[in-house]
Design an enzyme around this catalytic site. Sequence first.
Site, PDB file in Angstrom:
ATOM      1  N   GLY A   9      65.748   4.153  13.389  1.00 55.89           N
ATOM      2  CA  GLY A   9      66.999   4.768  13.407  1.00 55.89           C
ATOM      3  C   GLY A   9      68.201   3.943  12.826  1.00 55.89           C
ATOM      4  O   GLY A   9      68.968   3.609  13.608  1.00 55.89           O
ATOM      5  N   THR A  11      70.102   4.942  10.556  1.00 62.60           N
ATOM      6  CA  THR A  11      71.024   5.774  10.086  1.00 62.60           C
ATOM      7  C   THR A  11      72.668   5.610  10.784  1.00 62.60           C
ATOM      8  O   THR A  11      73.554   6.165  10.440  1.00 62.60           O
ATOM      9  CB  THR A  11      70.706   7.284  10.019  1.00 62.60           C
ATOM     10  OG1 THR A  11      70.365   7.633  11.186  1.00 62.60           O
ATOM     11  CG2 THR A  11      69.571   7.502   9.301  1.00 62.60           C
ATOM     12  N   ARG A  35      68.336  11.411   8.558  1.00 68.85           N
ATOM     13  CA  ARG A  35      69.145  11.812   7.749  1.00 68.85           C
ATOM     14  C   ARG A  35      69.265  10.835   6.570  1.00 68.85           C
ATOM     15  O   ARG A  35      69.587   9.942   6.442  1.00 68.85           O
ATOM     16  CB  ARG A  35      70.687  11.523   8.511  1.00 68.85           C
ATOM     17  CG  ARG A  35      71.025  12.355   9.596  1.00 68.85           C
ATOM     18  CD  ARG A  35      72.091  12.076  10.292  1.00 68.85           C
ATOM     19  NE  ARG A  35      71.973  11.092  11.291  1.00 68.85           N
ATOM     20  CZ  ARG A  35      72.737  10.560  12.160  1.00 68.85           C
ATOM     21  NH1 ARG A  35      74.127  11.045  12.090  1.00 68.85           N
ATOM     22  NH2 ARG A  35      72.522   9.540  12.611  1.00 68.85           N
ATOM     23  N   ASN A  87      64.170   0.784  17.719  1.00 64.39           N
ATOM     24  CA  ASN A  87      65.248   1.406  17.897  1.00 64.39           C
ATOM     25  C   ASN A  87      65.684   2.433  17.963  1.00 64.39           C
ATOM     26  O   ASN A  87      66.479   3.001  18.986  1.00 64.39           O
ATOM     27  CB  ASN A  87      66.233   0.637  16.938  1.00 64.39           C
ATOM     28  CG  ASN A  87      67.597   1.106  17.151  1.00 64.39           C
ATOM     29  OD1 ASN A  87      68.531   0.760  17.918  1.00 64.39           O
ATOM     30  ND2 ASN A  87      68.284   1.999  16.329  1.00 64.39           N
ATOM     31  N   TYR A 153      66.333  10.150  30.943  1.00 71.03           N
ATOM     32  CA  TYR A 153      66.653   9.128  30.174  1.00 71.03           C
ATOM     33  C   TYR A 153      66.142   7.892  30.723  1.00 71.03           C
ATOM     34  O   TYR A 153      65.548   6.920  30.090  1.00 71.03           O
ATOM     35  CB  TYR A 153      68.137   8.902  30.011  1.00 71.03           C
ATOM     36  CG  TYR A 153      68.569   8.009  28.793  1.00 71.03           C
ATOM     37  CD1 TYR A 153      67.953   7.873  27.509  1.00 71.03           C
ATOM     38  CD2 TYR A 153      69.561   7.103  29.362  1.00 71.03           C
ATOM     39  CE1 TYR A 153      68.251   6.858  26.841  1.00 71.03           C
ATOM     40  CE2 TYR A 153      69.787   5.924  28.497  1.00 71.03           C
ATOM     41  CZ  TYR A 153      69.116   5.930  27.076  1.00 71.03           C
ATOM     42  OH  TYR A 153      69.400   4.969  26.384  1.00 71.03           O
ATOM     43  N   GLY A 184      74.107  -2.299  28.139  1.00 69.99           N
ATOM     44  CA  GLY A 184      74.852  -1.635  28.806  1.00 69.99           C
ATOM     45  C   GLY A 184      75.407  -0.769  27.784  1.00 69.99           C
ATOM     46  O   GLY A 184      74.772  -0.345  26.658  1.00 69.99           O
ATOM     47  N   VAL A 186      77.377   0.804  24.817  1.00 72.80           N
ATOM     48  CA  VAL A 186      77.605   0.431  23.295  1.00 72.80           C
ATOM     49  C   VAL A 186      78.250   1.509  22.474  1.00 72.80           C
ATOM     50  O   VAL A 186      77.410   2.615  22.807  1.00 72.80           O
ATOM     51  CB  VAL A 186      76.299   0.012  22.658  1.00 72.80           C
ATOM     52  CG1 VAL A 186      76.633  -0.601  21.207  1.00 72.80           C
ATOM     53  CG2 VAL A 186      75.376  -0.852  23.509  1.00 72.80           C
ATOM     54  N   THR A 188      78.460   3.929  20.027  1.00 66.41           N
ATOM     55  CA  THR A 188      77.919   4.429  18.612  1.00 66.41           C
ATOM     56  C   THR A 188      77.925   5.908  18.840  1.00 66.41           C
ATOM     57  O   THR A 188      78.873   6.365  19.331  1.00 66.41           O
ATOM     58  CB  THR A 188      76.504   3.717  18.719  1.00 66.41           C
ATOM     59  OG1 THR A 188      75.716   4.535  19.830  1.00 66.41           O
ATOM     60  CG2 THR A 188      76.262   2.281  18.794  1.00 66.41           C
ATOM     61  N   PHE A 190      75.849   7.494  20.408  1.00 62.59           N
ATOM     62  CA  PHE A 190      75.072   7.520  21.338  1.00 62.59           C
ATOM     63  C   PHE A 190      75.604   8.793  22.138  1.00 62.59           C
ATOM     64  O   PHE A 190      74.858   9.701  22.643  1.00 62.59           O
ATOM     65  CB  PHE A 190      74.731   6.268  22.269  1.00 62.59           C
ATOM     66  CG  PHE A 190      73.969   6.439  23.506  1.00 62.59           C
ATOM     67  CD1 PHE A 190      72.560   6.508  23.341  1.00 62.59           C
ATOM     68  CD2 PHE A 190      74.510   6.643  24.780  1.00 62.59           C
ATOM     69  CE1 PHE A 190      71.786   6.488  24.650  1.00 62.59           C
ATOM     70  CE2 PHE A 190      73.697   6.503  25.874  1.00 62.59           C
ATOM     71  CZ  PHE A 190      72.611   6.615  25.821  1.00 62.59           C
TER      72      PHE A 190
HETATM   73  P1  NDP Z   1      72.789   6.297  17.765  1.00 62.96           P
HETATM   74  O1  NDP Z   1      72.962   7.914  18.210  1.00 62.96           O
HETATM   75  O2  NDP Z   1      74.054   5.962  16.884  1.00 62.96           O
HETATM   76  O3  NDP Z   1      71.389   5.862  16.929  1.00 62.96           O
HETATM   77  C1  NDP Z   1      70.384   6.428  17.271  1.00 62.96           C
HETATM   78  C2  NDP Z   1      69.413   6.292  16.001  1.00 62.96           C
HETATM   79  O4  NDP Z   1      68.171   7.000  16.250  1.00 62.96           O
HETATM   80  C3  NDP Z   1      69.840   7.179  14.634  1.00 62.96           C
HETATM   81  O5  NDP Z   1      69.498   6.261  13.571  1.00 62.96           O
HETATM   82  C4  NDP Z   1      68.958   8.327  14.578  1.00 62.96           C
HETATM   83  O6  NDP Z   1      68.598   8.640  13.229  1.00 62.96           O
HETATM   84  C5  NDP Z   1      67.624   7.892  15.381  1.00 62.96           C
HETATM   85  N1  NDP Z   1      66.650   8.776  15.856  1.00 62.96           N
HETATM   86  C6  NDP Z   1      67.096   9.673  17.004  1.00 62.96           C
HETATM   87  N2  NDP Z   1      66.270  10.404  16.889  1.00 62.96           N
HETATM   88  C7  NDP Z   1      65.382  10.336  15.979  1.00 62.96           C
HETATM   89  C8  NDP Z   1      64.092  10.967  15.753  1.00 62.96           C
HETATM   90  N3  NDP Z   1      63.549  11.936  16.282  1.00 62.96           N
HETATM   91  N4  NDP Z   1      63.450  10.549  14.610  1.00 62.96           N
HETATM   92  C9  NDP Z   1      63.913   9.333  13.759  1.00 62.96           C
HETATM   93  N5  NDP Z   1      64.947   8.718  14.317  1.00 62.96           N
HETATM   94  C10 NDP Z   1      65.614   9.142  15.288  1.00 62.96           C
HETATM   95  O7  NDP Z   1      72.485   5.391  19.205  1.00 62.96           O
HETATM   96  P2  NDP Z   1      72.409   3.792  19.327  1.00 62.96           P
HETATM   97  O8  NDP Z   1      72.479   3.294  18.056  1.00 62.96           O
HETATM   98  O9  NDP Z   1      73.481   3.425  20.359  1.00 62.96           O
HETATM   99  O10 NDP Z   1      70.909   3.798  19.937  1.00 62.96           O
HETATM  100  C11 NDP Z   1      70.028   3.149  19.500  1.00 62.96           C
HETATM  101  C12 NDP Z   1      69.016   2.778  20.598  1.00 62.96           C
HETATM  102  O11 NDP Z   1      69.762   2.150  21.550  1.00 62.96           O
HETATM  103  C13 NDP Z   1      68.557   3.860  21.390  1.00 62.96           C
HETATM  104  O12 NDP Z   1      66.995   3.745  21.720  1.00 62.96           O
HETATM  105  C14 NDP Z   1      69.251   4.111  22.710  1.00 62.96           C
HETATM  106  O13 NDP Z   1      68.705   4.614  23.781  1.00 62.96           O
HETATM  107  C15 NDP Z   1      69.570   2.380  22.870  1.00 62.96           C
HETATM  108  N6  NDP Z   1      70.550   2.130  23.534  1.00 62.96           N
HETATM  109  C16 NDP Z   1      71.752   2.539  23.484  1.00 62.96           C
HETATM  110  C17 NDP Z   1      72.940   2.334  24.283  1.00 62.96           C
HETATM  111  C18 NDP Z   1      74.622   2.647  23.915  1.00 62.96           C
HETATM  112  O14 NDP Z   1      75.210   2.978  24.792  1.00 62.96           O
HETATM  113  N7  NDP Z   1      74.674   3.299  22.878  1.00 62.96           N
HETATM  114  C19 NDP Z   1      72.861   1.374  25.469  1.00 62.96           C
HETATM  115  C20 NDP Z   1      71.359   1.011  25.513  1.00 62.96           C
HETATM  116  C21 NDP Z   1      70.348   1.540  24.897  1.00 62.96           C
HETATM  117  P3  NDP Z   1      68.621  10.235  12.773  1.00 62.96           P
HETATM  118  O15 NDP Z   1      69.482  10.941  13.784  1.00 62.96           O
HETATM  119  O16 NDP Z   1      69.110  10.118  11.262  1.00 62.96           O
HETATM  120  O17 NDP Z   1      67.120  10.783  12.794  1.00 62.96           O
HETATM  121  C1  8X3 Z   2      72.713   3.645  27.255  1.00 59.02           C
HETATM  122  C2  8X3 Z   2      73.360   3.060  28.292  1.00 59.02           C
HETATM  123  O1  8X3 Z   2      74.350   3.358  30.682  1.00 59.02           O
HETATM  124  O2  8X3 Z   2      74.213   5.369  29.092  1.00 59.02           O
HETATM  125  O3  8X3 Z   2      71.226   3.196  27.214  1.00 59.02           O
HETATM  126  O4  8X3 Z   2      72.293   4.346  30.357  1.00 59.02           O
HETATM  127  S1  8X3 Z   2      73.748   3.990  29.719  1.00 59.02           S
END
Ligand code: NDP
Ligand code: 8X3
Length: 252
Positions: A9, A11, A35, A87, A153, A184, A186, A188, A190
């Site tokens: 992940g 990208t 991507r 990730n 989730y 918590g 972040v 992005t 997300f």
């Molecule tokens: P983003 O959406 O910015 O990034 C998610 C990444 O996961 C992308 O690079 C995406 O790539 C990849 N991904 C998703 N589905 C697939 C798939 N089926 N196959 C391959 N790659 C995949 O979110 P974050 O950077 O925030 O998330 C990263 C991690 O952190 C996740 O596990 C999320 O649950 C966790 N997290 C995030 C938080 C937040 O608040 N943002 C808080 C706590 C945890 P692509 O779309 O190119 O496939």
């Molecule tokens: C992402 C943070 O608070 O949406 O894992 O669960 S939260």
Amino acid sequence: MKQIALITGATSGIGEAAALKLASLSYNLIITGRRKEKLEQLKKTIEESTSINVFTLCFDIRNWEETDKAISNLPEEFKQIDVLINNAGLAAGADPVQEGLLSDWERMIDTNIKGLLYISKMIIPGMIEKQKGHIINITSIAGKEVYANGNVYCASKHAADALTKGMRIDLLKHNIKVGSIAPGMVETEFSVVRYHGDQKKADNVYKGLVPLNADDIADTIEFMLTRPAHVNINDILIMPTAQASAVYNHRS
Ligand code: NDP
Ligand code: 8X3
């Protein structure tokens, strides 16, 4: 010789920031995601500004055959993986369980649990062979607490938390470090993904407070990776100053 790190992940968000951080720490990189253009752009950015070699793998981590094929066909110089950052993941939807979409549930379970397992299954044997390795799973505050409309989730991230603990126990005798980072909020892609592309709803998540950014998590990864060989950081729960728990936030 440079060590090799595989980041799933990469990208966007945390994975992309982690790739840039690990490049600055002199790791050669394998970066994954669906991507292709984003992977190629990140490879170009890193290779143009550093002496790091980057290999891109474009595949869907929910698909076992694709995952198996991608890792099995790595070029010889990228086969010896030292660090795995699990990730890739997502939240899809924020509905009460009685209204949840089957398609959202399947995306989360297949990515956050099965995807993490699939890639780990491919990488762990090489680490066992070397009797050395480091796996960091990006879990979440949602893997520690359950909040309204977080149901599936939260369940998927509780599973990732349990898998981290299970992997640490099973890999103990092989000198493989296993740890997790539980962030918590972040900012992005997300929340845009969670709200199915609704940018306004996504922006509201961070309104009136300063969330963490992806570099904060990359810094945490750096801290975990740079401890001495005899030290393993099991788990880091990291929150914005304005967030006390999954549900208590302070907004101005
Ligand atoms: P983003 O959406 O910015 O990034 C998610 C990444 O996961 C992308 O690079 C995406 O790539 C990849 N991904 C998703 N589905 C697939 C798939 N089926 N196959 C391959 N790659 C995949 O979110 P974050 O950077 O925030 O998330 C990263 C991690 O952190 C996740 O596990 C999320 O649950 C966790 N997290 C995030 C938080 C937040 O608040 N943002 C808080 C706590 C945890 P692509 O779309 O190119 O496939
Ligand atoms: C992402 C943070 O608070 O949406 O894992 O669960 S939260």
